[in-house]
Design an enzyme around this catalytic site. Sequence first.
Site, PDB file in Angstrom:
ATOM      1  N   CYS A 181       0.739  -1.167   0.083  1.00 38.22           N
ATOM      2  CA  CYS A 181       0.134   0.099   0.213  1.00 38.22           C
ATOM      3  C   CYS A 181       0.963   1.152   0.032  1.00 38.22           C
ATOM      4  O   CYS A 181       1.669   1.334   0.950  1.00 38.22           O
ATOM      5  CB  CYS A 181      -0.891   0.033   1.221  1.00 38.22           C
ATOM      6  SG  CYS A 181      -2.102   1.337   1.197  1.00 38.22           S
ATOM      7  N   GLU A 185      -5.055  -8.325  -3.132  1.00 36.29           N
ATOM      8  CA  GLU A 185      -5.380  -8.177  -1.647  1.00 36.29           C
ATOM      9  C   GLU A 185      -4.619  -7.042  -0.924  1.00 36.29           C
ATOM     10  O   GLU A 185      -3.166  -7.046  -1.335  1.00 36.29           O
ATOM     11  CB  GLU A 185      -5.070  -9.623  -1.071  1.00 36.29           C
ATOM     12  CG  GLU A 185      -5.139  -9.917   0.229  1.00 36.29           C
ATOM     13  CD  GLU A 185      -3.968  -9.824   1.168  1.00 36.29           C
ATOM     14  OE1 GLU A 185      -3.920 -10.254   2.353  1.00 36.29           O
ATOM     15  OE2 GLU A 185      -3.088  -9.247   0.664  1.00 36.29           O
ATOM     16  N   ARG A 189      -8.091 -12.398  11.121  1.00 35.46           N
ATOM     17  CA  ARG A 189      -7.211 -11.577  10.200  1.00 35.46           C
ATOM     18  C   ARG A 189      -8.063 -10.787   9.222  1.00 35.46           C
ATOM     19  O   ARG A 189      -8.646 -11.572   8.089  1.00 35.46           O
ATOM     20  CB  ARG A 189      -6.289 -12.605   9.722  1.00 35.46           C
ATOM     21  CG  ARG A 189      -5.372 -12.004   8.588  1.00 35.46           C
ATOM     22  CD  ARG A 189      -4.310 -12.937   8.006  1.00 35.46           C
ATOM     23  NE  ARG A 189      -3.060 -12.374   7.486  1.00 35.46           N
ATOM     24  CZ  ARG A 189      -2.007 -11.950   7.862  1.00 35.46           C
ATOM     25  NH1 ARG A 189      -1.885 -12.082   9.275  1.00 35.46           N
ATOM     26  NH2 ARG A 189      -1.103 -11.360   7.213  1.00 35.46           N
ATOM     27  N   ARG A 227      -8.504  -8.601   5.644  1.00 32.59           N
ATOM     28  CA  ARG A 227      -7.801  -7.967   4.490  1.00 32.59           C
ATOM     29  C   ARG A 227      -8.792  -7.449   3.619  1.00 32.59           C
ATOM     30  O   ARG A 227     -10.089  -8.123   3.607  1.00 32.59           O
ATOM     31  CB  ARG A 227      -6.858  -8.876   4.016  1.00 32.59           C
ATOM     32  CG  ARG A 227      -5.859  -9.497   4.920  1.00 32.59           C
ATOM     33  CD  ARG A 227      -4.823  -8.257   5.250  1.00 32.59           C
ATOM     34  NE  ARG A 227      -3.610  -8.665   5.655  1.00 32.59           N
ATOM     35  CZ  ARG A 227      -3.393  -8.526   7.119  1.00 32.59           C
ATOM     36  NH1 ARG A 227      -4.393  -8.167   7.834  1.00 32.59           N
ATOM     37  NH2 ARG A 227      -2.193  -8.581   7.753  1.00 32.59           N
TER      38      ARG A 227
END
Length: 419
Positions: free
Chosen positions: A165, A203, A249, A251
């Site tokens: 990112c 992702e 988790r 995402r």
Amino acid sequence: MKEKISIDEFDGKKFKIRFIEEEDNKKAVLTHYLHNYNNGVKEHFEEAATEYLKQIIEYKNEEDNINIVSDIALQQLLFEVEDVPFPTPKNYSFKFIDLFAGIGGFRLALQNLGGKCVFTSEWDENAKKTYRANFGEVPFGDITKEYTKNYIPENFDVLCAGFPCQAFSIAGKRGGFEDTRGTLFFDVAEIIKKRRPKAIFLENVKGLRNHNGGKTLATILNVLRNDLDYYVPEPQIVNAKNFGVPQNRERIYIVGFRKNLGIDSFTYPEPFKDKVSFKKIKEKKIVPTKYYLSTQYLQTLINHKERHESKGNGFGYAIIGDEEISNAIVVGGMGRERNLVIDKRITDFTPTTHIKGEVNREGIRKMTPREWARLQGFPDNYIIPVADASAYKQFGNSVAVPAIQATAEQILKLITNIE
């Protein structure tokens, strides 16, 4: 004072850097060539691979004065890339590429669905080592380099990328393709623009949604939808705990389809009905002493947590019970300490590493790399050929395989049998 060099010297330095980078890609070219030896994709790597093969396995035919590649040596190399835990499915039904591949979480998921990986890239050398041990293939290196992109074949079906990112310089701008230059997303977008796969599957961390005030995600969606002409439904936050692994988790998943395919709707997978806890993936045998915390380090963690709690903060270590699910496994910070467990099966408290204090008697230990692998959905025959520190980093950076696989299955339902 800056060093002054001539044009010739400058060109020479550029050539040397290029030569080193090309040397690093030799194993990638060879293994990609051998993995595709029995299909049409082989031709894409053939010229460079044949030259490299001659350098390592050619022999001289003195009588005819020609150079040929030994069939026996070639067969041995083919065996080496195929004799791995996770070979390409023999009757594969689609092709995909794996960018920012890490240790192959995307690849494992899509191979499970009958896919063949025709190109992969990853810059981390330790991750490459793990990738090769399990898939028999060395990833290409820096995907920002044009000569690396040139090795990407035509006519694959799905582009997969767990890209980093990065913020874009889009102040006062529309936030389009050109505004992403200098970021790794730009390289992904450039590949999509040139190769036009049927589908894309990206992702990223959950924080992408609000990164740079939401401008980063807005730019990504604008580029995919308008500049590249893909149908992209709203991204979704997917939690691994809903897909068969005991890890909280989250995402963000972004999927897209080339608009000329006529696809105008997409449904993300429903969570699995059965939930699992840490007990399912806990080591069955007694864990080596080195994973147990020392008394002094445990006290340090207790003190650290108490300091933060007194300030109203929730930072600090956490112990995961057998019937609970773990926190997200992450690299650095308190990644391992946020996922401690109690395991009282230890019988030998003799330290096996240099520690301050003694091994604690409460049975508090770190999870093992294999337990982290299981938290991400990697099967037990997945090879871990690196030291623990690298293994934690690799699994912490990986995707959760079952969640990726469930989403990819929904993608494939829409693109199967579409030319």
